[in-house]
Design a protein around this motif. Structure first.
Motif, mmCIF file in Angstrom:
data_model
loop_
_atom_site.group_PDB
_atom_site.id
_atom_site.type_symbol
_atom_site.label_atom_id
_atom_site.label_comp_id
_atom_site.label_asym_id
_atom_site.label_seq_id
_atom_site.Cartn_x
_atom_site.Cartn_y
_atom_site.Cartn_z
ATOM 1 N N ARG A 35 -8.693 7.507 -2.784
ATOM 2 C CA ARG A 35 -8.293 6.305 -2.066
ATOM 3 C C ARG A 35 -8.935 5.110 -2.755
ATOM 4 N NH1 ARG A 35 -9.279 3.788 2.812
ATOM 5 N NH2 ARG A 35 -11.210 4.937 3.203
ATOM 6 N N GLY A 36 -8.138 4.147 -3.117
ATOM 7 C CA GLY A 36 -8.688 3.024 -3.869
ATOM 8 C C GLY A 36 -7.965 1.735 -3.561
ATOM 9 N N ARG A 37 -8.559 0.651 -4.056
ATOM 10 C CA ARG A 37 -8.033 -0.670 -3.773
ATOM 11 C C ARG A 37 -8.151 -1.521 -5.025
ATOM 12 N NH1 ARG A 37 -10.590 -2.991 1.447
ATOM 13 N NH2 ARG A 37 -12.507 -2.767 0.246
ATOM 14 N N ARG B 256 0.830 -1.197 0.000
ATOM 15 C CA ARG B 256 0.000 0.000 0.000
ATOM 16 C C ARG B 256 0.868 1.251 0.000
ATOM 17 N NH1 ARG B 256 -3.952 0.360 4.562
ATOM 18 N NH2 ARG B 256 -3.846 2.585 4.054
ATOM 19 N N GLU C 63 -11.291 -0.336 -7.124
ATOM 20 C CA GLU C 63 -12.453 -0.086 -6.297
ATOM 21 C C GLU C 63 -12.178 1.235 -5.583
ATOM 22 O OE1 GLU C 63 -14.295 -2.246 -2.296
ATOM 23 O OE2 GLU C 63 -12.738 -3.221 -3.489
ATOM 24 N N THR C 64 -13.007 2.236 -5.858
ATOM 25 C CA THR C 64 -12.794 3.533 -5.219
ATOM 26 C C THR C 64 -13.371 3.504 -3.819
ATOM 27 O OG1 THR C 64 -12.708 4.807 -7.262
ATOM 28 C CG2 THR C 64 -13.437 5.978 -5.297
ATOM 29 N N LEU C 65 -12.527 3.772 -2.838
ATOM 30 C CA LEU C 65 -12.988 3.774 -1.446
ATOM 31 C C LEU C 65 -13.398 5.173 -1.018
ATOM 32 C CD1 LEU C 65 -10.213 1.422 0.011
ATOM 33 C CD2 LEU C 65 -12.562 0.810 -0.610
ATOM 34 N N GLU C 66 -12.725 6.178 -1.582
ATOM 35 C CA GLU C 66 -13.047 7.550 -1.192
ATOM 36 C C GLU C 66 -12.481 8.521 -2.231
ATOM 37 O OE1 GLU C 66 -11.261 8.809 2.480
ATOM 38 O OE2 GLU C 66 -12.791 10.329 2.850
#
Lengths: 304, 304
Positions: free
Chosen positions: A81-83, A20, A92-95
């Protein structure tokens, strides 16, 4: 020659199966500039908040990226923020926190207005159009876009198409914009609305360039480790535009090489987080991988 | 030179967004043979039921496909019914009736046993192994497989791997077999279990060939109309093996051309239902499309 890029300058926090990164340099203009700077001088227009770690941009300046169009506004920087999970093809967008980017109105400095090569990164098509009012006689204008603008700003985007020479977008976006499932038809639809050249990026499946009645295809480099796919598309665009600007040659042969240079830069950026690999590689690395791309697809067309 | 193929001979009923076909010639051996027959003589081993419209196979015989290994058994022929919706990449199986195919035990006629080029179509790996007991000193043995056998016959399949020179399979199957998400790693895993050459088919995204430490990539031809994708993989294999058998040359340059010939044949078969297009096209069409594949990927690797 130099290339002007207008786009986002962000701080990305990314998780992948391999690790990360937090608050790392990100944004379309950042990736574009880091990539293009291997090929030509870059003029960057964007906005950052008062919290941006400006010293981290020195590496870009040292590589010939002119940051005099990078506005500093009061407030928070654009943060994403993504994963990525196992399937590294989709984030996958987290924020998303737009911060000062939500009020971004690109102001092109006087000394950038005569840019011959212009890349309109993925921002509101109204702002992309606004940039075109501020530049004088560019030789090549290219733009990127995304699903959000195709949905929410279709009319503006279609107006923009009529004013650009080239568009880069991914396969899903090409299908969504054209409402054609078939990519050849999608490209024809887009070309009928303006751009002479359409580059459709397919991630790990390579990229098509449609130009007049010709098609060119470049594979993605078959990497054993894709570390972080973020920024691959903008790094592709940076390599593509940087190569064209350096050689100032828009022949089909030059456009084809530019697609390969873009693919090479995209293949490097995914080997690390943020722009780390783009800052590490040198001209020899680029030439070597370009030769590997050639070996990857080379065959003798003559049937014995 | 000729090529021996063992596989299914079926009757397919297919619906696509462009139309439908009922009880049309289908099956892996049928597609393979129709494709390979453009390049070399073909020896086919399979089974049909008493209801099979044998006269429809005359076109294949006329093209040099030797059907003396095609057994006629009492009972129903293998029938597959499927549908493609908008996404032409994946078939929805509506019905599978194995009929006489469920008791298929390949018997290789004496005159086929000395075949130098052998293709084991997608059947039970135990039967594929059984075929290898019946042939003597082939120069190249290739096999195909599918998710069903990877799940239900993994040990047999791994035993088969050790005895084949080459395997063709699609990207999902390569991942499933190797338990590696990355295709480069998947190919290495497979090569470590036997085959010197691994061809990974990615449908509309082209095909990779891994051979020793080299990778070759062939795009799929960018068709404006994909009419019916059924049989593309087997037609690819037929073109690939047919080309190799005709030239009896297993150099890397020849393997690369074979991948392109396979891609060319795959690009034709999807232009119509069943094997219709494979029966229509001629050597000029094939050479012309081969040249188009070359133009599709050609670029000058030298940076000016």
């Amino acid at each position: 020659m130099s290339v002007l890029v207008v786009g986002s300058v962000a701080l990305d926090s990314v998780e992948t199966p391999f690790g990360r990164a937090d608050d790392a340099l990100g944004g379309s203009a950042t990736y574009f500039a880091a990539s293009a700077s291997h090929h030509t001088r870059v003029q960057l227009v964007g906005v950052i908040g008062s919290d941006y770690p400006v010293d981290k941009l020195h590496d870009l300046e040292a590589r010939g990226v002119d940051l005099s169009g990078l506005e500093r506004a009061e407030g928070e920087s654009f943060r994403w923020r993504g994963r990525y999970r196992h399937d590294l093809n989709s984030a996958e967008t987290l924020e998303t926190r737009l911060g000062v980017f939500s009020h971004f109105r690109p102001k092109i400095p006087d000394q950038f207005r005569s840019a011959r090569y212009v890349f309109l990164g993925n921002i509101d098509p109204r702002l992309q159009l606004d940039v075109l009012e501020q530049v004088t006689k560019p030789k090549l204008v290219a733009c990127d876009t995304m699903n959000f603008w195709i949905e929410s700003r279709r009319d503006d985007l279609v107006r923009l198409l009529a004013r650009v020479d080239l568009i880069t977008l991914n396969d899903a976006e090409a299908r969504q914009l054209s409402e054609e499932a078939n990519l050849v038809k999608a490209a024809k639809w887009i070309m009928a609305h303006g751009p002479k050249t359409v580059v459709i990026k397919k991630g790990e499946h390579g990229a098509f360039m449609f130009h007049a009645d010709r098609v060119f295809y470049a594979p993605a480099y078959p990497l054993e480790e894709v570390f972080d796919p973020t920024g691959a598309g903008d790094s592709f665009a940076g390599g593509f535009m940087g190569y064209l600007a350096r050689n100032d040659d828009l022949s089909e042969a030059s456009l084809r090489r530019a697609v390969i240079v873009g693919s090479v830069m995209g293949s490097f950026v995914v080997e690390g987080f943020s722009i780390a690999r783009l800052l590490e590689v040198n001209g020899d690395d680029i030439a070597r991988r370009m030769a590997e791309f050639h070996r990857l697809v080379a065959f003798d067309a003559e049937l014995p």
